[in-house]
Design a protein around this motif. Sequence first.
Motif, PDB file in Angstrom:
ATOM      1  N   VAL A 118      -6.120  11.845   1.189  1.00 24.02           N
ATOM      2  CA  VAL A 118      -5.153  10.778   0.944  1.00 24.02           C
ATOM      3  C   VAL A 118      -5.551  10.027  -0.320  1.00 24.02           C
ATOM      4  N   PRO A 131      -5.015   6.646  -2.299  1.00 23.52           N
ATOM      5  CA  PRO A 131      -4.475   5.278  -2.209  1.00 23.52           C
ATOM      6  C   PRO A 131      -4.026   4.784  -3.583  1.00 23.52           C
ATOM      7  N   GLY A 160      -5.605   0.785  -8.342  1.00 25.97           N
ATOM      8  CA  GLY A 160      -4.693   0.503  -7.244  1.00 25.97           C
ATOM      9  C   GLY A 160      -4.658  -0.932  -6.773  1.00 25.97           C
ATOM     10  N   ARG A 206       0.851  -1.190   0.000  1.00 21.67           N
ATOM     11  CA  ARG A 206       0.000   0.000   0.000  1.00 21.67           C
ATOM     12  C   ARG A 206       0.888   1.241   0.000  1.00 21.67           C
ATOM     13  N   THR A 207       0.746   2.049  -1.034  1.00 22.85           N
ATOM     14  CA  THR A 207       1.482   3.306  -1.145  1.00 22.85           C
ATOM     15  C   THR A 207       0.471   4.437  -1.307  1.00 22.85           C
ATOM     16  N   HIS A 208       0.465   5.349  -0.356  1.00 20.05           N
ATOM     17  CA  HIS A 208      -0.505   6.441  -0.360  1.00 20.05           C
ATOM     18  C   HIS A 208       0.197   7.787  -0.515  1.00 20.05           C
ATOM     19  N   ASP A 244      -3.065   0.031  -3.403  1.00 19.83           N
ATOM     20  CA  ASP A 244      -3.883  -0.271  -2.224  1.00 19.83           C
ATOM     21  C   ASP A 244      -4.086  -1.776  -2.051  1.00 19.83           C
ATOM     22  N   ARG A 271      -0.327  11.829   0.464  1.00 13.04           N
ATOM     23  CA  ARG A 271      -1.089  12.782   1.276  1.00 13.04           C
ATOM     24  C   ARG A 271      -1.002  14.165   0.621  1.00 13.04           C
TER      25      ARG A 271
END
Length: 387
Positions: free
Chosen positions: A33, A35, A245, A24-26, A38, A28
């Motif tokens: 946020v 995702p 995602g 999971r790479t989010h 995900d 901000r």
Amino acid sequence: MTKEARVIGPPPAPDVLLEVRGLRTHFRVLDGVIPAVDGVDFSLKRGETLGLVGESGCGKSVTSLSIMRLIQTPPGEIVAGEIWFDGRELLSLSDQDMEEIRGNDITMIFQEPMTSLNPVFTVGEQIAESVRLHRKASKRDAWDRAIEMLRLVGIPSPERRVKQFPHELSGGMRQRVMIAMALACDPQLIIADEPTTALDVTIQAQILELIKRIQEETGTALLLITHDLAVVAETVQRVAVMYAGKIVETGTVAETLLAPRHPYTEGLITSIPSRVEKGQRLNVIRGTVPNPFRMPKGCRFEPRCPYAFEPCKPFEPELEEIDKDRRVRCWLHVPVDRQPVRIAGAVVAGAGSLSPGGSAAVEAPTAAVAGSTVTSREATTAAGGDR
């Protein structure tokens, strides 16, 4: 993501070179946020080729940058997951240990060579730099290695070209330089992110043939990222389809193109223009990609899916194994007794036999996705027969 808070599972089997688990790479940003990646899961065996496909913005490039640990923080952050490479968990390594792997054991071919190459250094200096850094070679040996690599990728007069700057080369030659740079340290894994972007069709075919030939000769594993199904069919052995995602389907190229099991994969194949007779309307996937700030609660493809039924909207399906080396994220392929059902106005997960009257309240559509739309001839066309 703090290393102390992470719980790491067991390493993969010895024949697995790369395994990504629940990545999971989010990002901000001011509005919230995003995702971007995900919960991505896939694996790549030693010497194998895997294609990661999906439309623009689905998270393919972010996945590759996460593997290389090149996500800029802030705004990006790898918030969860594991990345196993050659028996080592990359997210647990120090920056120094990762620098020894990046460019040496794992290399990357970026999609735009003109922005990836440094305009103030010759191409030979840029290739030789990685050899000196990772192999501790002398300047003379590193320079000879650069010439050898340019010759390997088919650049004529490598002794002269090695002294040229990126702007003095054509687009195809610059991409060959990127491939030479990726191969200079004999990596175990090459990640190719849209390696034929902005190249004309003839040069695209040459670059793909070059990558395929070198991969076969050296035994290097290849992760090819693209949105072109024809490129996938010609280059890789297995494919993972990505949407919003998440991985929605994995399998061999032949299985995936001939008999897609996820409605999104089916939509990609049936939207190829060569499948439509002259004068007919083109097939399209209706709707639009979901807003990353307001993802659907259940299946992310549900608003666009022609097969959507009751479990799809409130519940998100898992990536289920439906056959050997075949996995699909779709309620259509989950047994009825494991599907969520509605009982007296309440949705209950995994209770397909508990509805009043003794039968499941929800039944899957009778129309199966697999084999329903794509014939062998059409899949051959999708694989590039009309290119």
